[in-house]
Motif scaffolding. Structure first.
Motif, PDB file in Angstrom:
ATOM      1  N   VAL A  56      32.998  35.625  44.369  1.00  0.00           N
ATOM      2  CA  VAL A  56      32.512  35.532  42.989  1.00  0.00           C
ATOM      3  C   VAL A  56      33.209  34.388  42.261  1.00  0.00           C
ATOM      4  O   VAL A  56      32.575  33.609  41.542  1.00  0.00           O
ATOM      5  CB  VAL A  56      32.722  36.869  42.253  1.00  0.00           C
ATOM      6  N   ALA A  57      34.521  34.276  42.451  1.00  0.00           N
ATOM      7  CA  ALA A  57      35.285  33.212  41.794  1.00  0.00           C
ATOM      8  C   ALA A  57      34.782  31.838  42.207  1.00  0.00           C
ATOM      9  O   ALA A  57      34.630  30.931  41.370  1.00  0.00           O
ATOM     10  CB  ALA A  57      36.770  33.349  42.118  1.00  0.00           C
ATOM     11  N   ALA A  58      34.533  31.665  43.503  1.00  0.00           N
ATOM     12  CA  ALA A  58      34.105  30.360  44.001  1.00  0.00           C
ATOM     13  C   ALA A  58      32.706  30.010  43.519  1.00  0.00           C
ATOM     14  O   ALA A  58      32.424  28.851  43.192  1.00  0.00           O
ATOM     15  CB  ALA A  58      34.177  30.325  45.523  1.00  0.00           C
ATOM     16  N   VAL A  59      31.813  30.979  43.479  1.00  0.00           N
ATOM     17  CA  VAL A  59      30.476  30.715  42.936  1.00  0.00           C
ATOM     18  C   VAL A  59      30.594  30.268  41.481  1.00  0.00           C
ATOM     19  O   VAL A  59      29.988  29.270  41.055  1.00  0.00           O
ATOM     20  CB  VAL A  59      29.568  31.959  43.035  1.00  0.00           C
ATOM     21  N   ALA A  60      31.401  30.979  40.699  1.00  0.00           N
ATOM     22  CA  ALA A  60      31.529  30.664  39.278  1.00  0.00           C
ATOM     23  C   ALA A  60      32.108  29.264  39.068  1.00  0.00           C
ATOM     24  O   ALA A  60      31.594  28.478  38.270  1.00  0.00           O
ATOM     25  CB  ALA A  60      32.411  31.709  38.593  1.00  0.00           C
ATOM     26  N   ALA A  61      33.195  28.953  39.777  1.00  0.00           N
ATOM     27  CA  ALA A  61      33.855  27.661  39.569  1.00  0.00           C
ATOM     28  C   ALA A  61      32.997  26.506  40.067  1.00  0.00           C
ATOM     29  O   ALA A  61      32.876  25.472  39.405  1.00  0.00           O
ATOM     30  CB  ALA A  61      35.211  27.663  40.272  1.00  0.00           C
ATOM     31  N   ALA A  62      32.402  26.664  41.256  1.00  0.00           N
ATOM     32  CA  ALA A  62      31.587  25.588  41.822  1.00  0.00           C
ATOM     33  C   ALA A  62      30.362  25.324  40.956  1.00  0.00           C
ATOM     34  O   ALA A  62      29.983  24.168  40.724  1.00  0.00           O
ATOM     35  CB  ALA A  62      31.167  25.930  43.245  1.00  0.00           C
ATOM     36  N   LEU A  63      29.737  26.389  40.453  1.00  0.00           N
ATOM     37  CA  LEU A  63      28.560  26.208  39.611  1.00  0.00           C
ATOM     38  C   LEU A  63      28.935  25.581  38.278  1.00  0.00           C
ATOM     39  O   LEU A  63      28.220  24.705  37.766  1.00  0.00           O
ATOM     40  CB  LEU A  63      27.860  27.544  39.390  1.00  0.00           C
ATOM     41  N   GLU A  64      30.063  25.983  37.708  1.00  0.00           N
ATOM     42  CA  GLU A  64      30.494  25.384  36.444  1.00  0.00           C
ATOM     43  C   GLU A  64      30.687  23.881  36.601  1.00  0.00           C
ATOM     44  O   GLU A  64      30.279  23.092  35.749  1.00  0.00           O
ATOM     45  CB  GLU A  64      31.793  26.039  35.978  1.00  0.00           C
ATOM     46  N   GLY A  65      31.318  23.478  37.718  1.00  0.00           N
ATOM     47  CA  GLY A  65      31.484  22.056  37.970  1.00  0.00           C
ATOM     48  C   GLY A  65      30.158  21.345  38.153  1.00  0.00           C
ATOM     49  O   GLY A  65      29.942  20.255  37.608  1.00  0.00           O
ATOM     50  N   LEU A  66      29.269  21.949  38.914  1.00  0.00           N
ATOM     51  CA  LEU A  66      27.958  21.346  39.174  1.00  0.00           C
ATOM     52  C   LEU A  66      27.193  21.117  37.871  1.00  0.00           C
ATOM     53  O   LEU A  66      26.544  20.072  37.682  1.00  0.00           O
ATOM     54  CB  LEU A  66      27.159  22.261  40.103  1.00  0.00           C
TER      55      LEU A  66
END
Length: 461
Positions: free
Chosen positions: A118-128
């Protein structure tokens, strides 16, 4: 797209379909040296194949994306982050680096595959959503391989390109002053086997494995030699936190009798595929050593300010020939994964430090943010000037529309507006490998409402 393992939440949209346009038409393009108006950007097989003057009514081999009124730049490369820290926002606020590290470290010891996913989805999407098409993940060492697998699955879902650094350390020390937290360490051979397995699993995709060293204190000289040999045999990047504060140098002098950069040099751990992260407390001799060995630096201006670490001497590094990219760092030390904010803050803090307004303009910041560390990361950049769209560049592209945010208007100079007023609100469309992964400011792959519910339901920690 990889489906999450059982036990992980399903965060993908029911019918992903961003598409792969054959061209972006009638768009204003940043070439690295200037803006080219009314341009058709031709795409094929995930690469920019041509830039042409716009031809209304031209036939294309596939669907064309209408870029009229928009401005096209290469996607940003975030050269340093810790994805799992998106669940640690605000943790350790106001603490100096070593105390902060111990506080965040407790959260990392408690990480589970579900939380990591969940953390990685959130952070990667925020950056994208802020125009980041490539991120460099500096994972902490961890004993559970399922955690690394969860991060990989999250990156696959979001669709971003990534260099996934697997954490490695071989000097145990629970204080983390001269070593690393023992409960998270694995033997080097097991780490290397895991990296090889990750490489086999992701071959031909958007993810590239790498090795992530916490700092010079966490690897023994023998460990450094082994990590470099393994990375060189496979053509991989290695990354290491270096001289974020004076602690690295002080601890290395106390325990090894030499400074941090000299210790790395003695252990033959300076080479052209090493990414040195931070480099705030570096003097002229240390900068010269990094330049002599063609080491690249990941500059993290917002994180360095947040933790009170200082201001990296970026102008000196560039003048010495050191390649410099820009990083956001993890959300526990930056709070956001917003590359546009980082570009602005980075330019401003350098100007304030040197008391000069005529440095780190939009052209230089785009060059650093897109291509500054490209060689170390094994990236192709094509024929364009650094930071520009050109033939041969991967179709990792960001289309911004300033009209999406009234606070960016009116636009006198698109480059100046991007640097000084740009926010994620102006990011309209993002392509990675030629695929539209953000359309109209929203992910084409992630169910943001489901992600928001999952994040809200997670207990802090």
């Amino acid at each position: 797209m990889t489906e999450p393992d059982l036990g992980r939440p399903s965060l993908g949209v029911s019918a992903p379909g961003g598409g792969r346009p054959a061209a972006i038409t009638d768009v204003t393009v940043w070439t690295g040296t200037g803006w080219r108006e009314r341009c058709d950007v031709v795409l094929a097989d995930g690469v920019v194949t041509d830039l042409r003057d716009h031809r209304p009514g031209a036939a294309w081999a596939g669907e064309a994306l209408d870029g009229s009124g928009g401005h096209l730049v290469p996607g940003f490369t975030n050269t340093h982050t810790h994805l799992q820290q998106s669940l640690c926002r605000g943790v350790g606020e106001g603490q100096p680096l070593l105390a902060w590290l111990l506080t965040v470290g407790e959260g990392m010891k408690a990480v589970t595959p579900r939380r990591a996913y969940v953390a990685a989805v959130a952070a990667a999407l925020e950056g994208l959503l802020s125009g980041t098409t490539t991120l460099v993940e500096h994972a902490w060492p961890h004993r559970d391989d399922a955690v690394g697998r969860a991060v990989q699955e999250a990156l696959d879902l979001v669709g971003v390109r990534a260099v996934l650094g697997i954490g490695v350390a071989d000097r145990p020390d629970p204080t983390r002053r001269w070593g690393f937290e023992p409960s998270l360490m694995k033997p080097l051979d097991e780490v290397f086997a895991g990296v090889d397995e990750l490489g086999r699993r992701t071959a031909g995709g958007r993810l590239t494995p790498a090795l992530a060293v916490p700092n010079p204190r966490s690897l023994t000289p023998d460990g450094m030699k082994r990590v470099r040999a393994f990375a060189e045999e496979r053509g991989l990047t290695a990354m290491i936190h270096l001289a974020e504060t004076g602690t690295d140098d002080a601890m290395c002098r106390e325990h090894a009798g030499v400074g941090a950069v000299e210790l790395l040099a003695q252990s033959d751990f300076l080479w052209d595929r090493l990414l040195a992260v931070h480099c705030v407390e570096v003097d002229d001799a240390m900068i010269a050593a990094l330049a002599a060995h063609d080491v690249a630096v990941a500059w993290n201006p917002v994180s360095n300010m947040r933790l009170g670490s200082g201001v990296a001497p970026v102008e000196k590094m560039l003048a010495a020939g050191v390649r410099v990219g820009i990083g956001v760092d993890g959300a526990a030390s930056n709070d956001r994964q917003d590359m546009l904010e980082t570009l602005r803050a980075g330019a401003y803090v350098q100007r304030a430090t040197d008391r000069r307004a005529d440095m780190f303009g939009h052209a230089e910041m785009l060059a650093l943010a897109c291509d500054g560390a490209a060689a170390t990361l094994g990236q192709r950049v094509g024929a364009a000037a650094p930071g520009g769209v050109g033939v041969g560049r991967p179709a990792d592209l960001t289309l911004v529309r300033f009209g999406r945010d009234f606070a960016c208007l009116p636009v006198t100079d698109p480059g100046a507006s991007l640097l000084t007023t740009g926010t994620p609100r102006i990011v309209d469309t993002v392509l990675v490998d030629g695929e539209v992964v953000v359309a109209d400011g929203r992910s084409t792959r992630v169910d943001v409402e489901a992600l928001t519910r999952e994040l809200a339901a997670l207990p802090p920690g």
